[in-house]
Design a protein around this motif. Structure first.
Motif, PDB file in Angstrom:
ATOM      1  N   ASP A 130       0.833  -1.200   0.000  1.00 24.35           N
ATOM      2  CA  ASP A 130       0.000   0.000   0.000  1.00 24.35           C
ATOM      3  C   ASP A 130       0.870   1.253   0.000  1.00 24.35           C
ATOM      4  OD1 ASP A 130      -1.686   2.062   0.452  1.00 24.35           O
ATOM      5  OD2 ASP A 130      -2.781   1.090   2.076  1.00 24.35           O
ATOM      6  N   GLN A 166       1.868  13.070   1.056  1.00 23.58           N
ATOM      7  CA  GLN A 166       0.495  13.297   0.605  1.00 23.58           C
ATOM      8  C   GLN A 166       0.427  13.991  -0.752  1.00 23.58           C
ATOM      9  OE1 GLN A 166       1.751  13.657   3.759  1.00 23.58           O
ATOM     10  NE2 GLN A 166       0.381  15.146   4.665  1.00 23.58           N
ATOM     11  N   SER A 222       1.175  10.990  -6.002  1.00 30.11           N
ATOM     12  CA  SER A 222       0.205   9.969  -6.397  1.00 30.11           C
ATOM     13  C   SER A 222       0.730   8.594  -6.003  1.00 30.11           C
ATOM     14  CB  SER A 222       0.003  10.025  -7.901  1.00 30.11           C
ATOM     15  OG  SER A 222       1.188   9.617  -8.539  1.00 30.11           O
ATOM     16  N   GLY A 223      -0.123   7.593  -6.141  1.00 27.57           N
ATOM     17  CA  GLY A 223       0.239   6.239  -5.741  1.00 27.57           C
ATOM     18  C   GLY A 223       1.521   5.743  -6.392  1.00 27.57           C
ATOM     19  N   GLY A 224       1.634   5.945  -7.679  1.00 27.71           N
ATOM     20  CA  GLY A 224       2.820   5.476  -8.387  1.00 27.71           C
ATOM     21  C   GLY A 224       4.078   6.185  -7.913  1.00 27.71           C
ATOM     22  N   GLN A 225       3.946   7.497  -7.700  1.00 26.84           N
ATOM     23  CA  GLN A 225       5.108   8.250  -7.227  1.00 26.84           C
ATOM     24  C   GLN A 225       5.517   7.820  -5.824  1.00 26.84           C
ATOM     25  OE1 GLN A 225       3.232  12.035  -7.867  1.00 26.84           O
ATOM     26  NE2 GLN A 225       4.625  12.534  -9.544  1.00 26.84           N
ATOM     27  N   ARG A 262       7.510   4.890  -5.929  1.00 33.16           N
ATOM     28  CA  ARG A 262       8.894   5.233  -6.290  1.00 33.16           C
ATOM     29  C   ARG A 262       9.685   5.665  -5.063  1.00 33.16           C
ATOM     30  NH1 ARG A 262       9.327   6.348 -12.066  1.00 33.16           N
ATOM     31  NH2 ARG A 262       7.269   5.972 -12.949  1.00 33.16           N
ATOM     32  N   ASP A 276      -3.009   1.797 -10.402  1.00 30.37           N
ATOM     33  CA  ASP A 276      -3.866   1.699 -11.577  1.00 30.37           C
ATOM     34  C   ASP A 276      -3.137   0.976 -12.712  1.00 30.37           C
ATOM     35  OD1 ASP A 276      -6.311   2.857 -10.852  1.00 30.37           O
ATOM     36  OD2 ASP A 276      -5.332   4.790 -10.770  1.00 30.37           O
ATOM     37  N   VAL A 327      -0.239   2.433 -14.606  1.00 31.80           N
ATOM     38  CA  VAL A 327       0.974   2.785 -13.871  1.00 31.80           C
ATOM     39  C   VAL A 327       1.793   1.553 -13.520  1.00 31.80           C
ATOM     40  CG1 VAL A 327       1.831   4.023 -11.866  1.00 31.80           C
ATOM     41  CG2 VAL A 327      -0.305   4.708 -12.917  1.00 31.80           C
TER      42      VAL A 327
END
Lengths: 341, 316, 321, 271
Positions: free
Chosen positions: C101, C154, C157-160, C163, C187, C190
């Motif tokens: 997560d 915060q 995004s999720g992908g970042q 990383r 997603d 990504v």
């Protein structure tokens, strides 16, 4: 000719936030014909769930729904809550994504399946019980007598989702909205639920709006698909066309990851949208930051949803158009796109 | 289900043993020996020794504890140093008065707070919600002994509607009306804080429940508002309230002590104050044990109730 | 002598809360049952299974975030379980984990620079300007900007965020990275980017990774070997090519069948499983898979099948073979 | 930052802060604010109603109630703050140990908490005071050390859930020590509820002290505390409403201000 079962015109959903309104869905229009199965695909935050829930005005109290939703010719959004309730559960059933949180933990599943029938059909609990048992066994649940007395936490994920489906089908609705019905489940279970939905689809004269982030699931069940991005519909078309020839770069990125996609992949260079992309909508195309083929016009104004090519047909009574929202297709620039970069 | 019950009962017994031990330790921390207060014993070493032997004070501490515990279980809390009467007798005179007051006000505050709390949650942010919220803020902030004084000033001295003190009019024959009149002001004073506290919890609890996903499901089924409220919302919101009530109980007794003092209510609260001032340790300790016992008992009942209502616990 | 980078022997984990006087004894929950495998330098190993198969437990055991009920874990020849907390802390530098997560796995109140640099600080490697320089470089390598150092998780995004997680793990130059479903919360569009990033970094940093996933298709492209798990046990272990070409265990076949529109399988038989994964508090006797298996025989209910080598290091645990 | 903007928008927060600051200044500059010596008796002027000379009237010994109330704020606020600090410190420490380590440590601490928590606070305080006398320091310590269990339960719950969160596990996987995990990762994230609890502990301590003094078990007369004045007023307030009205109102407003502060802080930190 038959009338559409559901006709959505210019649907918009705004959520009140501390910093003002945030547009989850903007100007969505589509039709669903009787018995048709339509997919609504988008990633998280694309507004697909807000769009589907707003059809019944089920968004939370902070959500403001605009536009028109005609169900069987009646604009249900303008109805008072009291009359709208007669549509919910009875004409339009909803399956939610996460059966654990969407089932009431302190009521037996029997009560939860029976209550819409008692409410809408004004029948006794005893009569409703007969149908509930029938529905559960139709869903492939053995010893449904015992299951009726159990609570959601006692059930496994697959059974819970079947209960959820029984609940939505209790009053034989004419439209079923399925919001990510398989997402919370394991792979082998997903398959079972997809098969179940396929069977339901064949057995009942019901239209289905299948909301999902997974194009593959949609492909298994739907005739037609609508792709959403950033609160807008960016592409619509028959499921085969979409897979064979995705037009919008976003659709293409979704299709490319499919194991059956045989063309050269474009590979999106951009990251997924930063989390606040909706509160800070760029001028021009919403997909520009992630698009590998962005040009100057994409940054200027937003392209409109353009009809492309001829009509498609579902069976032989309903027609639809292929649509795409991209500058590349606005002035007949089709040929240019055929060559991969 | 039964393992849960027996474990819970066992837990209550452990707490009560801890309570008794703590009380015993406190008793032994008492400065000087109680007999120092008795002028006859004070300068008579032989008498002191006899006194000690009589009360087994010459034994080692753990022996003393167990014999004290044994006595207590038999209802023997010792002799009050002030009243020269068994503490048990004094207690039996006062416990009912306290229970009458706390019981009534618990009932009253629940009857007020549940409808108001539900209303407030359903109309969150509305004018009436804000009015109710202001009331709860005032309710948890106002010192109840001060409130009691103000009410006495208005209703007893100024308007002369209600009696200012005691449980009944002295010298009068028993009459229910007289009792109720005496009960009214103390109950109001004691209920204000509890009601305010419960309203907050009911409001927060109901608000949390109506945010839950399964309420969306209930709405999607087209259920009526009343059905949703009664069947889906209240059932889920009622459970935490049981816990809240049992956690609030010690505060209710604290409030009762001050209220009893203001209204000269002949209960345990007033008694512990006078016993403390006169260093009547056996009474002080007995009251502590009694109150802790009552609270533990109620907590136990609350937990068992919770368990039998919540299907999630029943099967654990 | 070459020994495996990681060697897992008889690893077993039951989640169980001992009943004390005050808390209820909980039922034993089977998470991992006698798991054995080796992993060698240079390889990418994938572990695939549905929820409840024990894959996350395995990830946490390998990184010793939880203690096993039984069994051994040898990392670079060292017995991890026998290490004392101080020694274990030191070895963690070489042994990193990436969580599923991306939202929960980053501390919300720290800046990205601090988060990524914290490992260096903990192990007393670099401080101050030198540390920041290194952080900047690693952030660049995972595709973020130096300016991101002063932002909070915060804002990503999720992908970042994933990383950032990768950067935090890699800055210590680990030998082994256990990636517990690193892309399943992301997603579709990504996912591919993050997987590609991990492969590129593997070249540069020369680390090895165990990739845990519930999705067989995800791992096909990049892993050398795949372990299929079912209810706490390994049911099949083979090279990726062989596994997809000739899956042996019925469960593996069902997993492959569940992938929609798989070209390779279009003409082959499909295996659709009935029922669900049984309750791990009360696992079936014998072969854990027998209640859902259409080829189940008497022996399957009685005896547990052990992993058998079917040639070419293709291991399968099934009485059919 | 966004928090700053929200603070500005939250009028209740600012309002309660203003009141509390005012009370503080009052306590700090008490000697400069009073018109009379709070201890000086003028028996001939007893029970004078409020007027230009005695703003809040005089008490049974002719002392100026206004001056006594102003000086009383010193006791109330210092007891409120120091006791609350003790509660929070003890509660956080024990709650953190119990929540982070679990097992026997948790069991021992939580059993102690269970036992203390079934005693009504004031009963326990009174009992302890009967054993230790009621000096200023004693009262602060006793109020402080009887109020921690509520905080400990809260902190324990926070720690237990944070301990299992992925980001804490990730730091553990980096090789961080327990001390570092607790102080740098768990505590900062558990701080919000602790801050709110701290704000709400102050009025609890103030009310406890006032109640104690009212019962005659607090700081001995003639030291002016709000509770002490109310206690003296108990016998006289039917003739002299001002005797009880003003000190009580000060307790009320002070407690309310802290409660408001706590509530608005919760709102501010939650969103």
């Amino acid at each position: 000719m038959e009338k559409p079962l559901l006709e959505v015109k210019d649907l918009a959903v705004n959520f009140k936030r501390e910093e003002g309104f945030f547009k989850a869905v903007e100007g969505i229009s589509f039709k669903i014909w009787p018995r048709e199965v339509v997919g609504l695909v988008g990633e998280s935050g694309s507004g697909k769930t807000a769009a589907s829930l707003s059809l019944l005005n089920l968004t939370s109290s902070r959500g403001k729904v605009g536009g028109e939703v005609f169900f069987d010719g009646v604009n249900i959004l303008t109805l008072p809550e009291r009359k709208l309730k007669k549509f919910r559960g009875r004409q339009i059933g909803v399956i939610f994504q996460e059966p654990m949180t969407f089932l009431n933990p302190v009521l037996t599943i029997g009560v939860q399946i029976m209550e819409p029938m008692v409410e809408h059909w004004k029948i006794s609990w005893g009569q409703a019980r007969e149908r509930a048992l029938y529905l559960l066994s139709e869903m492939g649940i053995k010893d449904s007598e015992r299951r009726m007395k159990e609570y959601p936490h006692q059930l496994s994920g697959g059974i819970r989702q079947r209960v959820m489906i029984s609940m939505a089908l209790a009053c034989s609705p004419r439209l079923l909205i399925a919001d990510e019905p398989t997402t919370a489940l394991d792979v082998t279970l997903q398959y079972q639920i997809i098969e179940l939905l396929r069977r339901i689809r064949e057995k009942t004269p019901m239209a289905i709006l299948l909301v999902s982030h997974d194009l593959e699931v949609v492909r298994e069940l739907c005739d037609r698909v609508m792709i959403m991005y950033g609160g807008r519909i960016v592409e619509t078309g028959g499921i085969r066309e979409i897979f064979k020839d995705p037009l919008h770069p976003y659709t293409r990125s979704l299709v490319e990851v499919s194991p059956s996609f045989e063309r050269v992949a474009w590979r999106l260079p951009g990251e997924d949208a930063p989390f606040s992309y909706q509160s800070n909508i760029p001028a021009g195309c919403r997909f520009q930051h992630r698009c590998s083929r962005v040009s100057r016009e994409c940054k200027g104004a937003e392209p409109s949803l353009k009809e492309i090519g001829g009509k498609g047909w579902i069976g032989n009574s309903f027609s639809f158009h292929r649509q795409v929202r991209c500058w590349k297709y606005q002035e007949g620039a089709l040929e240019k796109d055929e060559k991969p970069l | 289900m039964y393992p849960f019950f027996s474990r819970r009962i066992f837990h209550a017994i452990i707490v009560l043993l801890g309570v008794s031990l703590l009380t015993f330790v406190m008793m032994n921390l008492a400065p000087g020996d109680p007999y120092h207060l008795d002028p006859e014993l004070r300068f008579n070493p032989e008498a002191v020794a006899r006194w000690k032997e009589l009360r087994q004070l010459d034994q080692p501490l753990h022996v003393q504890y167990f014999s004290w515990l044994k006595n207590m279980l038999q209802g023997d809390f010792g002799i009050s140093l002030v009243h020269n009467k068994p503490v048990w007798e004094l207690m039996m005179e006062r416990v009912p008065a306290t229970l009458l007051l706390t019981g009534t006000s618990l009932l009253v505050s629940l009857l007020i707070s549940i409808p108001l709390g539900v209303f407030s949650a359903l109309r969150k942010g509305s004018f009436w919600d804000q009015v109710i919220s202001s009331f709860t803020l005032g309710g948890v902030s106002i010192p109840n002994f001060w409130l009691g004084m103000l009410l006495i000033l208005f209703f007893s001295y100024h308007f002369k509607w209600l009696p200012a003190a005691g449980m009944r009019t002295v010298g009068m024959e028993f009459s229910l009306l007289d009792y109720l009149k005496h009960l009214l002001l103390p109950t109001v004073v004691l209920s204000v804080a509890s009601a305010a506290y419960f309203i907050r919890y009911v409001r927060a609890g109901v608000w949390e429940v109506i945010q839950q996903d399964y309420i969306i499901t209930a709405r999607a089924k087209g259920l009526g508002d009343m059905t949703i409220l009664l069947r889906h919302v209240l059932r889920n919101a009622a459970l935490p309230l049981i816990t809240v009530i049992s956690l609030h109980l010690p505060y209710l007794f604290t409030g009762a002590m001050l209220t009893e003092y203001v209204f000269s209510w002949p209960g345990m609260g007033r008694w512990i104050v006078s016993a403390t001032l006169s260093r009547d340790y056996p009474s002080v300790m007995a009251i502590n044990i009694m109150v802790a016992f009552l609270v533990t008992l109620f907590n136990l009942v609350a937990d068992l109730l919770y368990a039998s209502f919540d299907p999630r616990i029943k099967y654990r | 002598m070459t020994y495996p980078l990681l060697s897992v022997k008889n690893l077993t984990k039951y989640y169980k809360k001992e009943g004390s006087l005050f808390s209820p004894p909980e039922d034993e929950v089977l998470a991992l049952d006698d798991v054995n495998f080796d992993m060698y330098e240079g390889e990418t190993l994938s572990i695939v299974g549905e929820s409840g198969c024990g894959k996350t437990t395995l990830a946490k055991l390998i990184t010793r975030l939880i203690e096993p009920t039984r069994g051994f874990i040898f990392f670079q020849g060292k017995d991890l379980i026998s290490l004392n907390p101080g020694e274990m802390r030191k070895i963690r530098r070489k042994l990193q984990i990436i969580f599923q997560d991306p939202y929960a796995s980053l501390p919300p109140r720290m800046k990205v620079g601090e988060i990524v640099g914290e490992g260096l600080e903990i192990h007393g490697l670099f401080k101050g300007g030198k540390k920041m320089e290194l952080v900047k470089r690693v952030l660049g390598e995972v595709g973020l900007n130096a300016g991101d150092m002063n932002r909070y998780p915060q804002e990503f995004s999720g992908g970042q965020r994933q990383r950032i997680n990768i950067a935090r793990a890699l800055i210590l130059h680990p030998r082994l990275v256990v990636a517990d479903e690193p892309v399943s919360a992301l997603d579709v569009s990504v996912k591919g980017q993050i997987i590609k990033l991990m492969q590129d970094l593997k070249e540069n940093y020369r680390f090895n990774y165990i990739f845990i996933s519930h999705d067989l298709t995800t791992v096909e492209e990049f892993s050398h070997r795949v372990i299929i798990m079912y209810l706490g046990r390994i049911v099949e272990l083979a090279s990726t090519r062989k596994l997809f070409e000739k899956p042996m265990h019925i469960y593996t076949r069902a997993l492959i069948s569940a992938v929609p529109h798989r070209k390779a399988l279009r003409n082959k038989e499909k295996f659709i499983l009935e029922g669900e994964v049984p309750d791990p508090r009360n696992p079936p006797s014998g072969c854990h898979f027998h209640p859902r298996c259409s080829f189940s025989q008497d022996i399957c209910q009685k005896e547990r099948p052990f992993l058998k080598d079917m040639g070419n290091n293709h291991l399968v645990a099934c009485h059919l073979y | 930052m966004i928090l700053g903007k929200r603070v500005q928008k939250n009028k209740i927060f600012i309002f309660s802060l203003v009141i509390i600051t005012g009370l503080f200044l009052m306590a700090l500059f008490a000697p400069h604010l009073v018109s009379h010596d709070p201890l000086k008796t003028e028996t001939e002027n007893w029970l004078t109603p409020p007027g230009p000379d005695n703003w809040f009237g005089t008490d049974r010994l002719g002392r100026d109630i206004y001056s006594r109330v102003v000086f009383g704020s010193r006791i109330s606020l210092s007891i409120g703050f120091i006791s609350a600090a003790i509660m929070i410190f003890t509660g956080t420490l024990l709650g953190a140990l119990a929540g982070y380590y679990g097992g026997i440590v948790d069991n021992l601490i939580m059993r102690l908490t269970d036992i203390i928590i079934v005693f009504p606070v004031l009963f326990l305080i009174i009992t302890l005071i009967s054993l230790f006398d009621s000096g200023f320091i004693h009262i602060i310590l006793i109020i402080g050390f009887t109020g921690w269990p509520v905080v400990a339960r809260l902190v324990r719950a926070e720690f237990m859930s944070l301990r299992e969160r992925d980001f804490v596990q990730a730091i553990r996987a980096l090789g961080a020590s327990d001390l570092r995990i607790i102080t740098r990762h768990i505590l900062p994230n558990a701080l919000d509820p602790i801050v709110v609890a701290a704000t709400l502990s102050v009025p609890a301590a103030i009310l406890a002290e006032a109640g104690l003094s009212f019962l005659g078990l607090g700081i001995p007369a003639p030291v002016p505390t709000w509770g002490n004045i109310l206690r003296e007023a108990h016998g006289y307030f039917r003739q002299a409403w001002w005797y009880a009205a003003f000190p009580g109102a000060f307790i009320f407003v002070t407690v309310m201000a802290f409660n408001l502060l706590g509530e608005s802080l919760k709102d501010l930190l939650d969103s």
